[in-house]
Design an enzyme around this catalytic site. Structure first.
Site, PDB file in Angstrom:
ATOM      1  N   ASP A  61     -43.193 -11.700  67.433  1.00 23.24           N
ATOM      2  CA  ASP A  61     -41.956 -12.217  68.043  1.00 23.24           C
ATOM      3  C   ASP A  61     -42.217 -13.603  68.610  1.00 23.24           C
ATOM      4  OD1 ASP A  61     -43.615 -11.145  70.148  1.00 23.24           O
ATOM      5  OD2 ASP A  61     -41.889 -11.142  71.500  1.00 23.24           O
ATOM      6  N   HIS A  73     -48.817 -10.784  68.000  1.00 25.01           N
ATOM      7  CA  HIS A  73     -47.369 -10.533  68.135  1.00 25.01           C
ATOM      8  C   HIS A  73     -46.580 -11.401  67.172  1.00 25.01           C
ATOM      9  CE1 HIS A  73     -46.308 -14.049  70.818  1.00 25.01           C
ATOM     10  NE2 HIS A  73     -47.528 -13.890  71.306  1.00 25.01           N
ATOM     11  N   THR A 121     -13.600 -27.278  90.633  1.00 24.64           N
ATOM     12  CA  THR A 121     -13.794 -27.042  92.066  1.00 24.64           C
ATOM     13  C   THR A 121     -13.653 -25.559  92.359  1.00 24.64           C
ATOM     14  OG1 THR A 121     -11.487 -27.731  92.251  1.00 24.64           O
ATOM     15  CG2 THR A 121     -13.163 -29.329  92.907  1.00 24.64           C
ATOM     16  N   HIS A 124     -43.778 -22.473  73.597  1.00 23.21           N
ATOM     17  CA  HIS A 124     -42.513 -22.185  74.295  1.00 23.21           C
ATOM     18  C   HIS A 124     -41.632 -23.428  74.423  1.00 23.21           C
ATOM     19  CE1 HIS A 124     -44.077 -18.317  76.478  1.00 23.21           C
ATOM     20  NE2 HIS A 124     -44.524 -18.421  75.241  1.00 23.21           N
ATOM     21  N   GLU A 173     -43.853  -9.087  72.799  1.00 27.85           N
ATOM     22  CA  GLU A 173     -44.800  -9.708  73.728  1.00 27.85           C
ATOM     23  C   GLU A 173     -44.090 -10.712  74.625  1.00 27.85           C
ATOM     24  OE1 GLU A 173     -47.732 -12.216  75.608  1.00 27.85           O
ATOM     25  OE2 GLU A 173     -46.173 -12.888  74.237  1.00 27.85           O
ATOM     26  N   GLU A 174     -43.201 -11.496  74.027  1.00 31.03           N
ATOM     27  CA  GLU A 174     -42.547 -12.565  74.787  1.00 31.03           C
ATOM     28  C   GLU A 174     -41.500 -12.035  75.768  1.00 31.03           C
ATOM     29  OE1 GLU A 174     -43.891 -15.268  74.828  1.00 31.03           O
ATOM     30  OE2 GLU A 174     -44.564 -15.970  72.870  1.00 31.03           O
TER      31      GLU A 174
HETATM   32  N1  BES Z   1     -49.781 -16.532  74.030  1.00 31.37           N
HETATM   33  C1  BES Z   1     -49.090 -16.545  75.265  1.00 31.37           C
HETATM   34  C2  BES Z   1     -49.987 -16.411  76.470  1.00 31.37           C
HETATM   35  C3  BES Z   1     -51.035 -17.466  76.645  1.00 31.37           C
HETATM   36  C4  BES Z   1     -50.786 -18.781  76.358  1.00 31.37           C
HETATM   37  C5  BES Z   1     -52.246 -17.112  77.153  1.00 31.37           C
HETATM   38  C6  BES Z   1     -51.776 -19.727  76.542  1.00 31.37           C
HETATM   39  C7  BES Z   1     -53.227 -18.045  77.345  1.00 31.37           C
HETATM   40  C8  BES Z   1     -52.990 -19.362  77.040  1.00 31.37           C
HETATM   41  C9  BES Z   1     -48.076 -15.427  75.259  1.00 31.37           C
HETATM   42  O1  BES Z   1     -47.340 -15.323  74.066  1.00 31.37           O
HETATM   43  C10 BES Z   1     -47.059 -15.667  76.329  1.00 31.37           C
HETATM   44  O2  BES Z   1     -46.416 -16.671  76.302  1.00 31.37           O
HETATM   45  N2  BES Z   1     -46.893 -14.721  77.202  1.00 31.37           N
HETATM   46  C11 BES Z   1     -45.851 -14.728  78.149  1.00 31.37           C
HETATM   47  C12 BES Z   1     -45.851 -13.336  78.679  1.00 31.37           C
HETATM   48  C13 BES Z   1     -44.718 -12.921  79.493  1.00 31.37           C
HETATM   49  C14 BES Z   1     -43.401 -13.169  78.866  1.00 31.37           C
HETATM   50  C15 BES Z   1     -44.895 -11.504  79.905  1.00 31.37           C
HETATM   51  C16 BES Z   1     -46.127 -15.743  79.236  1.00 31.37           C
HETATM   52  O3  BES Z   1     -47.283 -15.990  79.573  1.00 31.37           O
HETATM   53  O4  BES Z   1     -45.155 -16.293  79.753  1.00 31.37           O
HETATM   54 MN    MN Z   2     -48.513 -15.418  72.447  1.00 37.75          MN
HETATM   55 MN    MN Z   3     -45.757 -16.932  74.232  1.00 42.06          MN
END
Ligand code: BES
Ligand code: MN
Ligand code: MN
Length: 478
Positions: A110, A108, A339, A451, A176-177
């Site tokens: 993004d 991905h 308030t 993240h 994906e994110e």
């Molecule tokens: N690459 C990650 C998922 C991941 C990280 C899997 C570390 C295994 C180990 C992916 O980009 C991700 O962050 N996915 C999101 C998906 C969600 C937004 C549907 C997640 O896991 O929060």
């Molecule tokens: Mn990822």
């Molecule tokens: Mn991710």
């Protein structure tokens, strides 16, 4: 075709590969941010152009939604209807190896939003090398790892005079994110266009530096919003406090009833479908090099760890469902004091799911429970933003064996099998809709800050990842 020739090409061109990746990382392709739509598309086009340049065929952007609907949120800016975000897919193929398997390379392009900005040591979209790491938003998740695929293909093409040892399809997504709805619809409706024998995903981590790792399971998730309404409008808290309901207090009371102090989720029947990992799996996990105290201090950095009693950290993060609150938008959050009794409050709440839970059933249980505990004077709405299935993939196939062999050549060590606590929604669909095994060969490290501020990719791992993928593709085609 000799894998060593391709590996030599990758080594000679390694610095250029990193410079190209930096260019991609400069594009702020934040899929959740409507203001960044053009940048997301620019990142897609950047990938497509490179796939064309290295000799892939039928390269194109695939639109995931034509009817992009902007809906007005009362009192808020227009936003794009969830599920119709519509960032393009990037497709490429090279199918001129008759009789050889077809590999589907997924990644991905993004990224997550970069905030909090002031915690970055160098700006998130100005990729910077420090101590053998490349720092940028998306460095490891997933632009850098996706780029390993592209560069492995380029190296093989160069070594094979424009040919590859296997048939290859590439599919990249830009959502994906934010749940991956676009690619899921494409796989459902046009699965035959992605026909392959195996999928390769590099979007996970290694268990420890130098330790080749295959990820064999991911948690699923449901991402939700609870909106609580009280009075018909915001009210002076002195004039009405004592008589008017407060939606933030109501929301706090609801949230407090979702989990107990031990971390057990209180939604009735939520755990009914949870499968324990096998004894063999638990045994393998217990011999992984994991020091809970180090993890607490260096990775988490809290005074103690939390979570369900009676389960190890690995089991809690890989094989148990969890519930988290991400933010509570609304009300007064500016500097100083105001308030007011806000008329509305929202909470963003997600749950990670494990086999054999389903997003549909889990959401239904959650929704009816939340609706049954609404405090007096308030009404609420529970919305599903996105979801993905949990998955465990099979390890008993030639593709997994080839992966352990390829990584043994590169790292000189036996592969460990782990699960990931995160989610990659489309992997479940590869298995269910396309009926193919998935090899999750990732090269991130536990301290890569996915993240979070100061996301990085270890450049040694970037190069070792390319070599591993080159060797794996060569083995699959042998
Ligand atoms: N690459 C990650 C998922 C991941 C990280 C899997 C570390 C295994 C180990 C992916 O980009 C991700 O962050 N996915 C999101 C998906 C969600 C937004 C549907 C997640 O896991 O929060
Ligand atoms: Mn990822
Ligand atoms: Mn991710």
């Amino acid at each position: 075709m000799d894998a060593n020739t391709a590996v030599a090409f990758a080594k000679e061109n390694g610095e250029r590969f990193v410079e190209e990746l930096k260019e991609l990382l400069r594009i702020p392709s934040i899929s959740t941010d409507p203001e960044r739509r053009a940048d997301v598309r620019r990142a897609a086009q950047f990938c497509a152009d490179e796939l064309t340049r290295i000799g892939m065929e039928r390269v194109r952007l695939i639109e995931t939604s034509t009817e992009e609907t902007m809906v007005g949120v009362p009192d808020g800016p227009a936003r794009i209807e969830p599920g119709r975000i519509g960032h393009p897919l990037v497709y490429a193929e090279w199918l001129k190896a008759p009789g050889k398997p077809t590999v589907l390379c997924y990644g991905h392009y993004d990224v997550q939003p970069p905030d909090p900005l002031d915690e970055w040591h160098s700006p998130p979209f100005e990729p910077t090398e420090r101590n053998g790491n490349l720092y940028a938003r998306g460095a490891v998740d997933d632009k850098g790892q996706m780029w390993m695929h592209v560069k492995a293909l380029e190296s093989l093409m160069a070594a094979g005079n424009g040919t590859l040892p296997v048939n290859v399809r590439v599919i990249l997504e830009g959502e994906e994110e934010v749940g991956g709805e676009g690619i899921a619809a494409f796989v459902r409706e046009h699965g035959e266009q992605l026909k392959a024998d195996v999928a390769l995903v590099s979007d996970t981590e290694m268990f420890a530096p130098e330790l080749p790792t295959l990820c064999v399971g991911l948690r699923g998730m449901i991402y939700t919003e609870i909106e609580v309404r009280g009075a018909k409008t915001d009210l002076h808290s002195g004039m009405y406090g004592g008589a008017a309901p407060n939606p933030f207090v109501a929301l706090a009371q609801i949230i407090a009833q979702l989990k107990d102090a031990e971390g057990r989720i209180l939604i009735p029947r939520f755990y009914d479908k949870v499968m324990r990992p096998t004894q063999a799996e638990l045994h393998a996990w217990s011999s992984l090099p994991f020091k809970e105290e180090e993890y607490r201090e260096h990775e988490v950095g809290s005074v103690t760890l939390t979570g369900e009693a009676g389960f190890s950290v690995l089991e809690r993060t890989w094989a148990r469902p969890t519930l988290d609150v991400h933010g509570m938008p609304g009300g007064f959050t500016g500097a100083g004091a105001k308030t007011v009794i806000p008329a509305r409050a929202t909470a963003k709440v997600s749950m990670r799911l494990v086999p054999d839970m389903t997003p549909q059933e889990s959401f239904a249980l959650y929704k009816s429970y939340v609706e049954s505990i609404v405090p007096k004077g308030c009404t609420l709405e529970v919305r599903l933003i996105h979801s993905g299935d949990p998955i465990v993939v099979s390890t008993d196939n030639e593709f997994v064996r080839a992966a352990t062999e390829a990584m043994h050549t590169v790292f000189g060590k036996e592969t460990v099998f782990v699960r990931g606590g995160g989610s990659i929604p489309i992997v479940g669909d590869f298995v269910r809709e396309l009926g193919i095994p998935t090899v999750m060969m990732g090269f991130g490290l536990p301290d890569d800050n996915l993240h979070a501020p100061n996301e990085k990719f270890n450049l040694g791992n970037f190069h070792r990842g390319i070599e591993s993928i080159v060797r794996w593709l060569a083995l699959v085609g042998a």
